[in-house]
Design a protein around this motif. Sequence first.
Motif, mmCIF file in Angstrom:
data_model
loop_
_atom_site.group_PDB
_atom_site.id
_atom_site.type_symbol
_atom_site.label_atom_id
_atom_site.label_comp_id
_atom_site.label_asym_id
_atom_site.label_seq_id
_atom_site.Cartn_x
_atom_site.Cartn_y
_atom_site.Cartn_z
ATOM 1 N N ASP A 142 84.575 7.613 -18.133
ATOM 2 C CA ASP A 142 84.888 6.964 -19.416
ATOM 3 C C ASP A 142 84.396 7.804 -20.592
ATOM 4 O O ASP A 142 85.096 7.966 -21.597
ATOM 5 C CB ASP A 142 84.265 5.572 -19.478
ATOM 6 C CG ASP A 142 84.927 4.592 -18.525
ATOM 7 O OD1 ASP A 142 86.052 4.869 -18.055
ATOM 8 O OD2 ASP A 142 84.304 3.546 -18.237
ATOM 9 N N LYS A 143 83.178 8.337 -20.463
ATOM 10 C CA LYS A 143 82.626 9.153 -21.550
ATOM 11 C C LYS A 143 83.402 10.460 -21.698
ATOM 12 O O LYS A 143 83.632 10.925 -22.819
ATOM 13 C CB LYS A 143 81.142 9.432 -21.294
ATOM 14 C CG LYS A 143 80.300 8.181 -21.481
ATOM 15 C CD LYS A 143 78.844 8.439 -21.217
ATOM 16 C CE LYS A 143 78.080 7.128 -21.370
ATOM 17 N NZ LYS A 143 76.659 7.293 -21.090
ATOM 18 N N LEU A 144 83.833 11.025 -20.576
ATOM 19 C CA LEU A 144 84.637 12.249 -20.647
ATOM 20 C C LEU A 144 85.990 11.991 -21.306
ATOM 21 O O LEU A 144 86.471 12.806 -22.097
ATOM 22 C CB LEU A 144 84.839 12.836 -19.242
ATOM 23 C CG LEU A 144 83.606 13.438 -18.576
ATOM 24 C CD1 LEU A 144 83.932 13.839 -17.146
ATOM 25 C CD2 LEU A 144 83.071 14.611 -19.364
ATOM 26 N N LYS A 145 86.584 10.860 -20.981
ATOM 27 C CA LYS A 145 87.882 10.504 -21.579
ATOM 28 C C LYS A 145 87.755 10.390 -23.098
ATOM 29 O O LYS A 145 88.589 10.919 -23.851
ATOM 30 C CB LYS A 145 88.378 9.188 -20.985
ATOM 31 C CG LYS A 145 89.717 8.737 -21.514
ATOM 32 C CD LYS A 145 90.152 7.446 -20.862
ATOM 33 C CE LYS A 145 91.465 6.957 -21.432
ATOM 34 N NZ LYS A 145 91.884 5.674 -20.840
ATOM 35 N N THR A 146 86.694 9.720 -23.535
ATOM 36 C CA THR A 146 86.462 9.568 -24.974
ATOM 37 C C THR A 146 86.188 10.915 -25.621
ATOM 38 O O THR A 146 86.752 11.232 -26.682
ATOM 39 C CB THR A 146 85.281 8.609 -25.227
ATOM 40 O OG1 THR A 146 85.603 7.332 -24.675
ATOM 41 C CG2 THR A 146 84.982 8.473 -26.709
ATOM 42 N N ALA A 147 85.337 11.723 -24.985
ATOM 43 C CA ALA A 147 84.995 13.033 -25.542
ATOM 44 C C ALA A 147 86.237 13.915 -25.651
ATOM 45 O O ALA A 147 86.421 14.620 -26.649
ATOM 46 C CB ALA A 147 83.932 13.705 -24.688
ATOM 47 N N LEU A 148 87.102 13.870 -24.651
ATOM 48 C CA LEU A 148 88.325 14.673 -24.684
ATOM 49 C C LEU A 148 89.243 14.217 -25.816
ATOM 50 O O LEU A 148 89.779 15.042 -26.555
ATOM 51 C CB LEU A 148 89.058 14.600 -23.345
ATOM 52 C CG LEU A 148 90.348 15.402 -23.254
ATOM 53 C CD1 LEU A 148 90.091 16.886 -23.479
ATOM 54 C CD2 LEU A 148 91.018 15.163 -21.913
ATOM 55 N N ARG A 149 89.403 12.916 -25.946
ATOM 56 C CA ARG A 149 90.257 12.389 -27.023
ATOM 57 C C ARG A 149 89.740 12.845 -28.384
ATOM 58 O O ARG A 149 90.504 13.325 -29.232
ATOM 59 C CB ARG A 149 90.300 10.858 -26.953
ATOM 60 C CG ARG A 149 91.127 10.218 -28.049
ATOM 61 C CD ARG A 149 91.171 8.698 -27.931
ATOM 62 N NE ARG A 149 89.901 8.062 -27.654
ATOM 63 C CZ ARG A 149 88.952 7.809 -28.564
ATOM 64 N NH1 ARG A 149 89.140 8.150 -29.823
ATOM 65 N NH2 ARG A 149 87.828 7.204 -28.224
#
Length: 85
Positions: A49-56
Amino acid sequence: MKTRAWVLAAALLAAGAVEARADDAAECDAGIALIKAEQAKGPAQPVADKLKTALRVAEREKGEKEYDECLDAVADAKKAVKAGK
Protein backbone atom coordinates in the motif's frame (compact mmCIF):
# COMPACT_ATOMS: atom_id res chain seq x y z
CA MET A 1 30.41 46.68 -18.20
CA LYS A 2 28.58 45.87 -14.95
CA THR A 3 25.53 44.77 -16.91
CA ARG A 4 27.58 42.24 -18.84
CA ALA A 5 28.98 40.82 -15.61
CA TRP A 6 25.49 40.42 -14.17
CA VAL A 7 24.24 38.76 -17.33
CA LEU A 8 27.19 36.38 -17.34
CA ALA A 9 26.69 35.56 -13.66
CA ALA A 10 22.99 34.92 -14.18
CA ALA A 11 23.70 32.67 -17.16
CA LEU A 12 26.22 30.62 -15.18
CA LEU A 13 23.80 30.22 -12.29
CA ALA A 14 21.03 29.16 -14.66
CA ALA A 15 23.31 26.60 -16.32
CA GLY A 16 24.10 25.10 -12.92
CA ALA A 17 20.42 24.96 -12.05
CA VAL A 18 19.61 23.16 -15.30
CA GLU A 19 22.35 20.60 -14.64
CA ALA A 20 21.07 20.03 -11.10
CA ARG A 21 17.51 19.58 -12.37
CA ALA A 22 18.73 17.02 -14.89
CA ASP A 23 20.44 15.09 -12.10
CA ASP A 24 17.29 15.25 -9.98
CA ALA A 25 15.18 14.09 -12.93
CA ALA A 26 17.47 11.10 -13.44
CA GLU A 27 17.32 10.28 -9.72
CA CYS A 28 13.54 10.55 -9.84
CA ASP A 29 13.39 8.14 -12.79
CA ALA A 30 15.68 5.70 -11.00
CA GLY A 31 13.56 5.96 -7.87
CA ILE A 32 10.37 5.23 -9.78
CA ALA A 33 12.06 2.17 -11.30
CA LEU A 34 13.12 1.06 -7.82
CA ILE A 35 9.55 1.36 -6.49
CA LYS A 36 8.23 -0.69 -9.40
CA ALA A 37 10.89 -3.35 -8.80
CA GLU A 38 9.94 -3.56 -5.13
CA GLN A 39 6.26 -3.87 -6.06
CA ALA A 40 7.11 -6.76 -8.39
CA LYS A 41 8.55 -8.66 -5.43
CA GLY A 42 5.07 -8.94 -3.94
CA PRO A 43 5.61 -7.34 -0.54
CA ALA A 44 3.24 -7.67 2.42
CA GLN A 45 0.03 -5.65 2.09
CA PRO A 46 1.01 -2.71 4.36
CA VAL A 47 4.25 -2.25 2.42
CA ALA A 48 2.48 -2.73 -0.92
CA ASP A 49 0.00 0.00 0.00
CA LYS A 50 2.80 2.42 0.89
CA LEU A 51 4.64 1.59 -2.33
CA LYS A 52 1.50 2.19 -4.38
CA THR A 53 1.04 5.60 -2.77
CA ALA A 54 4.72 6.49 -3.15
CA LEU A 55 4.67 5.53 -6.83
CA ARG A 56 1.54 7.57 -7.51
CA VAL A 57 3.07 10.62 -5.81
CA ALA A 58 6.49 10.19 -7.45
CA GLU A 59 4.99 9.90 -10.93
CA ARG A 60 2.72 12.90 -10.36
CA GLU A 61 5.59 15.04 -9.10
CA LYS A 62 7.81 13.95 -12.00
CA GLY A 63 5.09 15.10 -14.38
CA GLU A 64 4.99 18.44 -12.60
CA LYS A 65 8.82 18.61 -12.69
CA GLU A 66 8.87 18.83 -8.91
CA TYR A 67 11.83 16.47 -8.63
CA ASP A 68 12.56 17.23 -4.98
CA GLU A 69 9.06 16.06 -4.07
CA CYS A 70 9.47 13.01 -6.30
CA LEU A 71 12.62 12.15 -4.37
CA ASP A 72 10.72 12.59 -1.11
CA ALA A 73 8.21 9.99 -2.29
CA VAL A 74 11.05 7.65 -3.27
CA ALA A 75 12.54 8.08 0.21
CA ASP A 76 9.15 7.18 1.71
CA ALA A 77 9.09 4.02 -0.40
CA LYS A 78 12.59 3.06 0.74
CA LYS A 79 11.56 3.51 4.38
CA ALA A 80 8.49 1.33 3.86
CA VAL A 81 10.59 -1.43 2.31
CA LYS A 82 13.15 -1.24 5.09
CA ALA A 83 10.44 -1.33 7.78
CA GLY A 84 8.84 -4.33 6.09
CA LYS A 85 11.97 -6.47 6.35
